[in-house]
Write an enzyme that holds these catalytic residues in place. Structure first.
Site, PDB file in Angstrom:
ATOM      1  N   ASP A 103      20.420  41.851  38.753  1.00  0.00           N
ATOM      2  CA  ASP A 103      21.310  40.582  38.625  1.00  0.00           C
ATOM      3  C   ASP A 103      21.453  41.026  40.291  1.00  0.00           C
ATOM      4  O   ASP A 103      20.942  41.778  41.393  1.00  0.00           O
ATOM      5  CB  ASP A 103      22.701  41.934  38.058  1.00  0.00           C
ATOM      6  CG  ASP A 103      23.219  40.921  37.014  1.00  0.00           C
ATOM      7  OD1 ASP A 103      22.328  39.807  36.277  1.00  0.00           O
ATOM      8  OD2 ASP A 103      23.985  40.957  36.173  1.00  0.00           O
ATOM      9  N   GLU A 115      56.331  45.618  41.256  1.00  0.00           N
ATOM     10  CA  GLU A 115      55.898  45.702  42.156  1.00  0.00           C
ATOM     11  C   GLU A 115      54.835  46.963  42.078  1.00  0.00           C
ATOM     12  O   GLU A 115      53.804  47.416  43.696  1.00  0.00           O
ATOM     13  CB  GLU A 115      57.286  46.062  43.361  1.00  0.00           C
ATOM     14  CG  GLU A 115      57.779  45.119  43.020  1.00  0.00           C
ATOM     15  CD  GLU A 115      56.979  44.422  44.163  1.00  0.00           C
ATOM     16  OE1 GLU A 115      56.816  44.223  45.026  1.00  0.00           O
ATOM     17  OE2 GLU A 115      57.116  43.043  43.816  1.00  0.00           O
ATOM     18  N   PRO A 167      46.187  47.331  44.101  1.00  0.00           N
ATOM     19  CA  PRO A 167      45.654  46.942  45.502  1.00  0.00           C
ATOM     20  C   PRO A 167      45.881  47.547  46.360  1.00  0.00           C
ATOM     21  O   PRO A 167      44.851  47.883  47.368  1.00  0.00           O
ATOM     22  CB  PRO A 167      46.807  45.636  46.135  1.00  0.00           C
ATOM     23  CG  PRO A 167      47.675  45.643  44.613  1.00  0.00           C
ATOM     24  CD  PRO A 167      47.519  46.978  43.551  1.00  0.00           C
ATOM     25  N   ARG A 201      28.631  44.905  31.152  1.00  0.00           N
ATOM     26  CA  ARG A 201      26.869  44.282  30.618  1.00  0.00           C
ATOM     27  C   ARG A 201      26.160  45.141  31.398  1.00  0.00           C
ATOM     28  O   ARG A 201      24.418  44.722  31.360  1.00  0.00           O
ATOM     29  CB  ARG A 201      27.376  42.530  31.500  1.00  0.00           C
ATOM     30  CG  ARG A 201      27.824  43.471  33.154  1.00  0.00           C
ATOM     31  CD  ARG A 201      27.640  42.052  33.412  1.00  0.00           C
ATOM     32  NE  ARG A 201      27.141  41.113  33.928  1.00  0.00           N
ATOM     33  CZ  ARG A 201      25.841  40.529  33.267  1.00  0.00           C
ATOM     34  NH1 ARG A 201      26.352  39.431  32.014  1.00  0.00           N
ATOM     35  NH2 ARG A 201      24.953  40.094  33.927  1.00  0.00           N
TER      36      ARG A 201
HETATM   37  C1  9D3 Z   1      54.027  40.292  46.071  1.00  0.00           C
HETATM   38  C2  9D3 Z   1      53.726  42.100  45.794  1.00  0.00           C
HETATM   39  N1  9D3 Z   1      53.286  42.525  46.836  1.00  0.00           N
HETATM   40  C3  9D3 Z   1      53.999  42.924  47.822  1.00  0.00           C
HETATM   41  C4  9D3 Z   1      54.139  43.069  48.861  1.00  0.00           C
HETATM   42  C5  9D3 Z   1      52.692  43.747  46.321  1.00  0.00           C
HETATM   43  C6  9D3 Z   1      51.810  43.771  45.004  1.00  0.00           C
HETATM   44  C7  9D3 Z   1      52.108  44.258  43.667  1.00  0.00           C
HETATM   45  C8  9D3 Z   1      51.493  44.255  42.767  1.00  0.00           C
HETATM   46  C9  9D3 Z   1      50.581  42.331  45.306  1.00  0.00           C
HETATM   47  C10 9D3 Z   1      50.193  43.142  43.510  1.00  0.00           C
HETATM   48  C11 9D3 Z   1      50.390  43.793  42.819  1.00  0.00           C
HETATM   49  C12 9D3 Z   1      49.638  43.363  41.003  1.00  0.00           C
HETATM   50  N2  9D3 Z   1      47.992  43.777  41.449  1.00  0.00           N
HETATM   51  C13 9D3 Z   1      47.026  44.415  41.409  1.00  0.00           C
HETATM   52  O1  9D3 Z   1      47.946  45.440  39.605  1.00  0.00           O
HETATM   53  C14 9D3 Z   1      46.467  44.751  41.380  1.00  0.00           C
HETATM   54  C15 9D3 Z   1      45.825  43.864  41.928  1.00  0.00           C
HETATM   55  C16 9D3 Z   1      45.275  42.832  42.723  1.00  0.00           C
HETATM   56  O2  9D3 Z   1      46.945  42.361  43.065  1.00  0.00           O
HETATM   57  N3  9D3 Z   1      44.511  42.735  44.282  1.00  0.00           N
HETATM   58  C17 9D3 Z   1      42.942  43.252  43.802  1.00  0.00           C
HETATM   59  N4  9D3 Z   1      43.254  43.988  42.979  1.00  0.00           N
HETATM   60  C18 9D3 Z   1      44.030  44.471  42.026  1.00  0.00           C
HETATM   61  S1  9D3 Z   1      44.247  45.753  41.368  1.00  0.00           S
HETATM   62  C19 9D3 Z   1      45.650  45.647  40.369  1.00  0.00           C
END
Ligand code: 9D3
Length: 260
Positions: free
Chosen positions: A170, A117, A90, A155
């Site tokens: 696309d 996490e 994220p 793709r």
């Molecule tokens: C509720 C957990 N959050 C605490 C504040 C942090 C969090 C940790 C791990 C939020 C998401 C994740 C897991 N997400 C991914 O591994 C992830 C992801 C995403 O959640 N949203 C958009 N792209 C991606 S790429 C990997």
């Protein structure tokens, strides 16, 4: 050859790209390869645990460095000792068509999928080359993001699509949203198909589709539209584009007046 090595606690999820659709066919055609590496194999303790409690306290668990690094090392070795490591997270840069095109023209990458996490920051410092996100919403882990990246990349490979024109046409390939699509019947629940699409007049149909794409992008994704416009103005708008933009502007102004 495009190859993805995926470091994941859930290798079974990658059946989504190996067992279905365009990605499956492309795999069968030998256009790309995939291998999964499960850090659990390198847990290094009797319980097979790959996570531990976060230093500093707080909720949730963190993926331990050692099993991840060993899985990445095995993936690298299988690639002849090299390979860019992309951590799906994220905190990453948003995935774009430009990045997908660039990957499609490369030999692929090692995709690191986090759970819990997240992963120990020292793995990011030592092993990760790029961090990529799907956007500002919460997934349960990196796997679905890795699947999206793989699908989008495969793709783009020459020979992956049956209709060779499709990938280039696309949405986002030219920076605009797609136009509406219709198929039989000509009238559904009282709603007719736009007449121009039944006319057989290919020039008018092309023009209508481009106008729909422009109007939708302007209405729904103003920032994307601004980018497209700036790029086109720099290169010089075609006569048709300029005319369509005037029509859209006029129709939008008329609609705004009617609703006031
Ligand atoms: C509720 C957990 N959050 C605490 C504040 C942090 C969090 C940790 C791990 C939020 C998401 C994740 C897991 N997400 C991914 O591994 C992830 C992801 C995403 O959640 N949203 C958009 N792209 C991606 S790429 C990997």
């Amino acid at each position: 050859m495009l190859r993805f090595d995926v470091v994941t606690l859930f290798p079974e999820m990658f059946a989504a790209v190996t067992e279905s659709g365009i990605t499956r066919r492309a795999l069968e055609r030998g256009l790309w390869q995939i291998a999964c590496w499960n850090p659990r194999q390198w847990a290094g303790n009797a319980y097979g645990s790959v996570d531990d409690r976060p230093f500093g306290g707080g909720p949730g668990m963190v993926m331990r460095a050692e099993p991840l690094e060993k899985a990445i090392g095995a993936a690298k070795a299988a690639r002849g000792g090299t390979g860019k490591v992309i951590y799906l997270s994220p905190q990453g840069q948003p995935l774009t068509h430009a990045r997908v095109k660039s990957l499609a023209g490369s030999d692929g990458a090692i995709l690191l999928c986090g759970r819990y996490e997240g992963i120990d920051e020292r793995v990011i410092a030592r092993c990760v080359d790029e961090e990529v996100s799907l956007g500002d919403f919460v997934l349960s882990g990196g796997e679905i993001a890795a699947l999206a990246l793989i699908d989008a990349t495969v793709r783009q490979l020459p020979g992956a699509l049956n209709d060779e024109a499709s990938a280039a046409e696309d949405s986002f390939a030219d920076g605009l949203l797609d136009c509406p699509h219709y198929t039989r019947p000509e009238v559904y629940e009282g709603m007719p198909v736009p007449e121009v699409l039944l006319s057989g007049h290919h020039e008018n149909i092309r023009r209508w589709r481009l106008k729909q794409s422009l109007a939708r992008t302007r209405e729904r994704r103003p920032e994307l539209f601004a980018k497209w416009l700036a790029q086109r103005v720099a290169r010089g708008l075609s006569k048709i584009e300029a005319q369509l933009l005037r029509e859209i502007e006029a129709e939008s102004n008329a609609a705004a007046l009617r609703s006031s």
